[in-house]
Design a protein around this motif. Structure first.
Motif, mmCIF file in Angstrom:
data_model
loop_
_atom_site.group_PDB
_atom_site.id
_atom_site.type_symbol
_atom_site.label_atom_id
_atom_site.label_comp_id
_atom_site.label_asym_id
_atom_site.label_seq_id
_atom_site.Cartn_x
_atom_site.Cartn_y
_atom_site.Cartn_z
ATOM 1 N N PHE A 159 22.699 89.343 69.005
ATOM 2 C CA PHE A 159 23.518 89.920 67.942
ATOM 3 C C PHE A 159 24.714 90.607 68.600
ATOM 4 O O PHE A 159 24.530 91.428 69.511
ATOM 5 C CB PHE A 159 22.740 90.969 67.145
ATOM 6 C CG PHE A 159 21.487 90.462 66.483
ATOM 7 C CD1 PHE A 159 21.495 90.030 65.166
ATOM 8 C CD2 PHE A 159 20.274 90.450 67.166
ATOM 9 C CE1 PHE A 159 20.334 89.579 64.546
ATOM 10 C CE2 PHE A 159 19.111 90.012 66.559
ATOM 11 C CZ PHE A 159 19.137 89.568 65.244
ATOM 12 N N ILE A 160 25.926 90.304 68.135
ATOM 13 C CA ILE A 160 27.108 90.977 68.668
ATOM 14 C C ILE A 160 27.894 91.579 67.514
ATOM 15 O O ILE A 160 28.457 90.865 66.686
ATOM 16 C CB ILE A 160 28.002 90.029 69.480
ATOM 17 C CG1 ILE A 160 27.235 89.493 70.692
ATOM 18 C CG2 ILE A 160 29.254 90.760 69.957
ATOM 19 C CD1 ILE A 160 28.048 88.617 71.613
ATOM 20 N N ASP A 161 27.903 92.907 67.444
ATOM 21 C CA ASP A 161 28.634 93.624 66.402
ATOM 22 C C ASP A 161 29.971 94.071 66.985
ATOM 23 O O ASP A 161 30.222 95.252 67.224
ATOM 24 C CB ASP A 161 27.828 94.824 65.908
ATOM 25 C CG ASP A 161 28.158 95.154 64.453
ATOM 26 O OD1 ASP A 161 29.272 94.815 64.029
ATOM 27 O OD2 ASP A 161 27.315 95.741 63.761
ATOM 28 N N ALA A 162 30.823 93.112 67.239
ATOM 29 C CA ALA A 162 32.162 93.356 67.766
ATOM 30 C C ALA A 162 32.985 92.122 67.479
ATOM 31 O O ALA A 162 32.448 91.067 67.129
ATOM 32 C CB ALA A 162 32.116 93.627 69.276
ATOM 33 N N CYS A 191 31.872 88.537 62.803
ATOM 34 C CA CYS A 191 33.049 88.010 62.117
ATOM 35 C C CYS A 191 33.526 86.719 62.750
ATOM 36 O O CYS A 191 33.075 86.332 63.827
ATOM 37 C CB CYS A 191 34.177 89.041 62.113
ATOM 38 S SG CYS A 191 34.732 89.478 63.762
ATOM 39 N N ARG A 192 34.459 86.076 62.084
ATOM 40 C CA ARG A 192 35.087 84.864 62.585
ATOM 41 C C ARG A 192 36.190 85.196 63.576
ATOM 42 O O ARG A 192 36.548 86.351 63.785
ATOM 43 C CB ARG A 192 35.672 84.056 61.424
ATOM 44 C CG ARG A 192 34.648 83.233 60.660
ATOM 45 C CD ARG A 192 35.354 82.447 59.578
ATOM 46 N NE ARG A 192 34.465 81.458 58.970
ATOM 47 C CZ ARG A 192 34.837 80.659 57.982
ATOM 48 N NH1 ARG A 192 36.062 80.721 57.504
ATOM 49 N NH2 ARG A 192 33.988 79.799 57.476
ATOM 50 N N SER A 193 36.788 84.129 64.121
ATOM 51 C CA SER A 193 37.783 84.298 65.174
ATOM 52 C C SER A 193 39.059 84.962 64.693
ATOM 53 O O SER A 193 39.756 85.605 65.467
ATOM 54 C CB SER A 193 38.119 82.938 65.791
ATOM 55 O OG SER A 193 38.667 82.090 64.806
ATOM 56 N N ASN A 194 39.399 84.810 63.425
ATOM 57 C CA ASN A 194 40.649 85.378 62.923
ATOM 58 C C ASN A 194 40.439 86.680 62.161
ATOM 59 O O ASN A 194 41.284 87.084 61.370
ATOM 60 C CB ASN A 194 41.351 84.363 62.018
ATOM 61 C CG ASN A 194 40.490 83.962 60.833
ATOM 62 O OD1 ASN A 194 39.285 84.178 60.834
ATOM 63 N ND2 ASN A 194 41.112 83.368 59.834
ATOM 64 N N GLU A 195 39.314 87.340 62.398
ATOM 65 C CA GLU A 195 38.992 88.567 61.664
ATOM 66 C C GLU A 195 38.662 89.706 62.623
ATOM 67 O O GLU A 195 38.157 89.479 63.718
ATOM 68 C CB GLU A 195 37.790 88.329 60.738
ATOM 69 C CG GLU A 195 38.031 87.260 59.694
ATOM 70 C CD GLU A 195 36.760 86.857 58.974
ATOM 71 O OE1 GLU A 195 36.872 86.206 57.928
ATOM 72 O OE2 GLU A 195 35.664 87.175 59.466
ATOM 73 N N VAL A 220 28.036 103.070 60.845
ATOM 74 C CA VAL A 220 27.313 101.999 61.540
ATOM 75 C C VAL A 220 28.151 100.733 61.531
ATOM 76 O O VAL A 220 29.096 100.589 60.757
ATOM 77 C CB VAL A 220 25.938 101.713 60.889
ATOM 78 C CG1 VAL A 220 25.005 102.904 61.033
ATOM 79 C CG2 VAL A 220 26.106 101.338 59.419
ATOM 80 N N GLY A 221 27.800 99.802 62.401
ATOM 81 C CA GLY A 221 28.422 98.485 62.392
ATOM 82 C C GLY A 221 27.849 97.645 61.269
ATOM 83 O O GLY A 221 26.654 97.745 60.951
ATOM 84 N N PRO A 222 28.647 96.799 60.629
ATOM 85 C CA PRO A 222 28.150 96.024 59.486
ATOM 86 C C PRO A 222 27.049 95.040 59.845
ATOM 87 O O PRO A 222 26.124 94.827 59.056
ATOM 88 C CB PRO A 222 29.403 95.306 58.978
ATOM 89 C CG PRO A 222 30.317 95.252 60.156
ATOM 90 C CD PRO A 222 30.061 96.517 60.920
ATOM 91 N N GLN A 282 35.185 90.342 56.049
ATOM 92 C CA GLN A 282 34.608 89.728 57.240
ATOM 93 C C GLN A 282 33.691 88.568 56.872
ATOM 94 O O GLN A 282 33.015 88.600 55.834
ATOM 95 C CB GLN A 282 33.809 90.748 58.048
ATOM 96 C CG GLN A 282 34.671 91.751 58.791
ATOM 97 C CD GLN A 282 33.851 92.732 59.592
ATOM 98 O OE1 GLN A 282 34.165 93.916 59.652
ATOM 99 N NE2 GLN A 282 32.797 92.267 60.238
ATOM 100 N N THR A 283 33.672 87.575 57.743
ATOM 101 C CA THR A 283 32.788 86.422 57.552
ATOM 102 C C THR A 283 31.858 86.328 58.752
ATOM 103 O O THR A 283 32.270 85.882 59.821
ATOM 104 C CB THR A 283 33.595 85.122 57.429
ATOM 105 O OG1 THR A 283 34.607 85.280 56.434
ATOM 106 C CG2 THR A 283 32.681 83.962 57.061
#
Length: 662
Positions: A168-171, A233-237, A251-253, A289-290
């Motif tokens: 899981f990466i919340d960044a 999120c996706r690359s453009n977000e 918190v992170g989503p 965010q996606t």
């Protein structure tokens, strides 16, 4: 203790026989809120809270505390994180389960090796990572996608095909490589040599970088552990931070969504189904965010099938006073303030002799405080071991909406907005610093806008919006949030739910869809070109009835199925059979949300939605689910007082999200 029927009992036994019972669970959680002072990287608010939240969720699913390594702030240097990863490889054995979680900034680095598609290396910022370009610096103090690839190859080889690797990466590691627009003033988009301009390269997409670097050849994949990567999120977000509602902590989503999804996970649930829950929750908290999920293990059962199901009886965690106890199970389990409990002795299988009653006075994600009635049968340390608590009346929490004024043209306009908010029975006026549920502002053209905290638009009203139209829009937002938050769990209703987009010319309502494995999770439907297929298979032993409520990108609530009064046979599903239909999808474009309700009675909730609560189902009578949905449409006087309802096992709820694009 709730008795299980024979069919459900044997399905659990069969599932347990397929579980790799010798598998150990290992975790590594990394959270970096504060960076090396000389780097001048702006701190983040959430990572330390994220680590606490995620590790609690892991422990709730059977990870031993001593088998979860935690590295935060100054402990999380590049060297320390690499040592932690190497320790996992040395510790685990074939068939084990390894989960990783990272919460930090992301950043792009110049690609000196020439293997990326956009000229940049994707990386996660460590505690000691530099914030500015240094001559001769490549990636020595960043954790790059190549570092992840090398680790994953070794770990997957060690775990073997019966193992499991999850990250899981919340960044914003897969996109702009930064946490969020409000957090990036002191961290550049990329660290590169002066004048570097990879103009011949193409921009990475969501499945590039960390994702594609892990995939091996088909021959190699056969002997490696399946893996799953979840990204915020996706690359453009960019990636925002949010408030956890019960504790009001930042918190992170992704941390919030995956913790909630794991808490409600059921035996047999796949990583794709887990992602559906994550996607749905993030559609509520960060609609801009996606989230992305990919990997070879998306259609594998999570945790090798060894999942701790959602509880229906609750144990005592602590005795705080003679009449106050703390229970395991909290808001992530759907337990909110004003929920009522009854305590029974564990040998009273039919719950005929109530030992004590109580009501929830405080709720956090993984625990609740219950104030018990005074009198006889005091709960003590001795008898607490033989007592269990059962919900007798369920509350769904405070459903008022906190609203802040983002901007206002002058004092008169601000006072008008304040008056509307204070006069709206479902709203409470808050400041922006309180991280409200909703922002209200006038834009440059004079239109009144209601926005989510990350400034995603909920709805824009016309220039001549009145106090009544603004209050109605706020009320609509409250109804949307309430229906999205509706969580019900009947242990006897078991269903396999799948969704996909199919080409319009190749499908009809009568065609059965088979769902292929692999690929990327998440569904995108192209309006006018695709149909949305939903398949709900009854995998339990009880008949259920399918109701689906739709919430559009603009907040409009409407019946999705059934949309009108039809024969119950059209939405009745018997054990072993499936509801399998395709639907036309129309604009507006954006994230669409479906609340799937599988009820034990043949009620038609579409009638309630279509009439905005003015009519009930023609069959439902006083079914508590029907009463609850009608209240969501009509009850504005008592929305904030946590109404509770009896017999809330009348249905089970499931959530699906998809995106509508041209």
């Amino acid at each position: 203790m709730r008795a299980l029927n024979i069919g459900y009992f044997f399905s659990i036994i069969i599932l347990l026989l397929s579980v790799n019972v010798s598998a150990e669970k290992y975790g590594l959680a990394v959270g970096i809120s504060h960076f090396e002072p000389k780097s001048e990287i702006k701190p983040l608010h959430s990572p330390l809270n994220d680590v606490a939240l995620v590790t609690q969720a892991w422990q709730a699913q059977g990870f031993k505390k001593n088998d979860i390594a935690v590295l935060v702030d100054s402990e999380a240097t590049k060297e320390a994180v690499e040592q932690g990863l190497q320790h996992l490889i040395a510790t685990c054995k074939a068939g084990d389960i390894v989960w990783l979680f990272f919460s930090t900034h992301g950043q792009k680095l110049q690609d000196f090796n020439g293997y990326s598609t956009d000229g940049y290396v994707n990386s996660l910022v460590m505690y000691d990572s530099p914030s500015k370009y240094e001559p001769g610096y490549h990636s020595q103090r960043h954790l790059t996608d190549e570092d992840i690839r090398v680790f994953a190859k070794k770990m997957r080889t060690k775990l073997g095909p019966r193992g499991e690797l999850v990250l899981f990466i919340d960044a914003c590691h897969s996109g702009l490589m930064m946490r969020g627009t409000s957090e990036i003033k002191n961290i550049p988009y990329a660290l590169t040599e002066p004048g570097y301009n990879p103009s011949a390269k193409t921009e990475n997409m969501a499945t590039d970088g960390f994702y594609s670097s892990i995939i091996e050849s088909k021959v190699q994949e056969a002997v490696l552990a399946p893996y799953v990567f979840y990204s915020a999120c996706r690359s453009n977000e960019v990636c925002s931070e949010v408030f956890e509602r019960s504790t009001r902590k930042v918190v992170g989503p992704l941390a919030l969504a995956c913790s909630q999804a794991l808490t409600t996970a059921q035996p047999g649930e796949t990583f794709r189904q887990l992602f559906a829950k994550i996607q749905t929750e993030m559609n509520v908290t960060v609609p801009n965010q996606t989230p992305v999920a990919t990997g070879t293990g998306l259609d594998k059962v999570i945790l090798g099938g060894n999942v701790k199901p959602l509880l229906y009886t609750y144990r005592i965690k602590n005795i705080l006073s003679p009449d106050t106890v703390e229970l395991y199970g909290g808001t992530f389990s759907g337990i909110y303030q004003n929920t009522e409990f009854a305590f029974y002795k564990v040998d009273d299988l039919n719950h005929r002799r109530t030992f004590k009653k109580g009501i929830v006075v405080s709720a956090e994600p993984f625990s609740v405080i219950v104030a018990c009635e005074a009198g006889a049968n005091t709960i003590t340390k001795e008898n607490a071991r033989v007592l269990e608590a059962v919900i007798t009346r369920k509350s769904f929490g405070d459903k008022t909406v906190s609203v802040a004024i983002d901007t206002a043209g002058d004092v008169t306009e601000r006072k008008w907005l304040e008056g509307v908010i204070n006069g709206c029975k479902v709203a409470r006026l808050k400041s922006i610093s309180d991280k409200p549920d909703l922002l209200v502002r006038r834009n440059a053209s004079g239109r009144t806008e209601l926005l989510y905290p990350d400034e995603a638009l909920f709805v824009a009203l016309n220039v001549r919006a009145t106090a009544d139209t603004l209050a109605e829009a706020i009320s609509r937002f409250a109804k949307v949030q309430a229906i999205k938050g509706l969580q019900m769990d009947n242990p006897f209703i078991m269903a396999q739910i799948d969704m996909r987009a199919v080409a319009e010319k190749t499908i009809s309502d009568t065609v059965s869809i088979n769902y292929p494995t692999g690929g990327e999770a998440g569904v995108i439907v192209h309006a006018g070109k695709d149909l949305l297929n939903i398949k709900i298979t009854n995998s339990g032993s009880k008949v259920f009835y399918v109701n689906i409520i739709d919430i559009g990108p603009d907040g409009e609530i409407s019946p999705f199925w059934p949309g009108h009064e039809i024969d119950a046979a059209e939405y009745k599903v018997v054990p072993g059979k499936a509801f399998n239909r395709s639907f036309v999808v129309l604009p507006p474009y954006g994230n669409e949300y479906l609340k799937i309700i599988l009820s034990v009675d043949d009620i038609n909730l579409g009638v309630i939605a279509a009439t905005h609560g003015a009519r009930g189902s023609i069959r439902g009578g006083n079914n508590p689910l029907e009463m609850l949905l009608r209240d969501e449409y009509t009850d504005t006087e008592t929305r904030g007082v946590n109404k509770s309802y009896d017999n809330m096992d009348a249905a089970s709820t499931f959530d699906l999200s998809f995106k509508i694009e041209p």
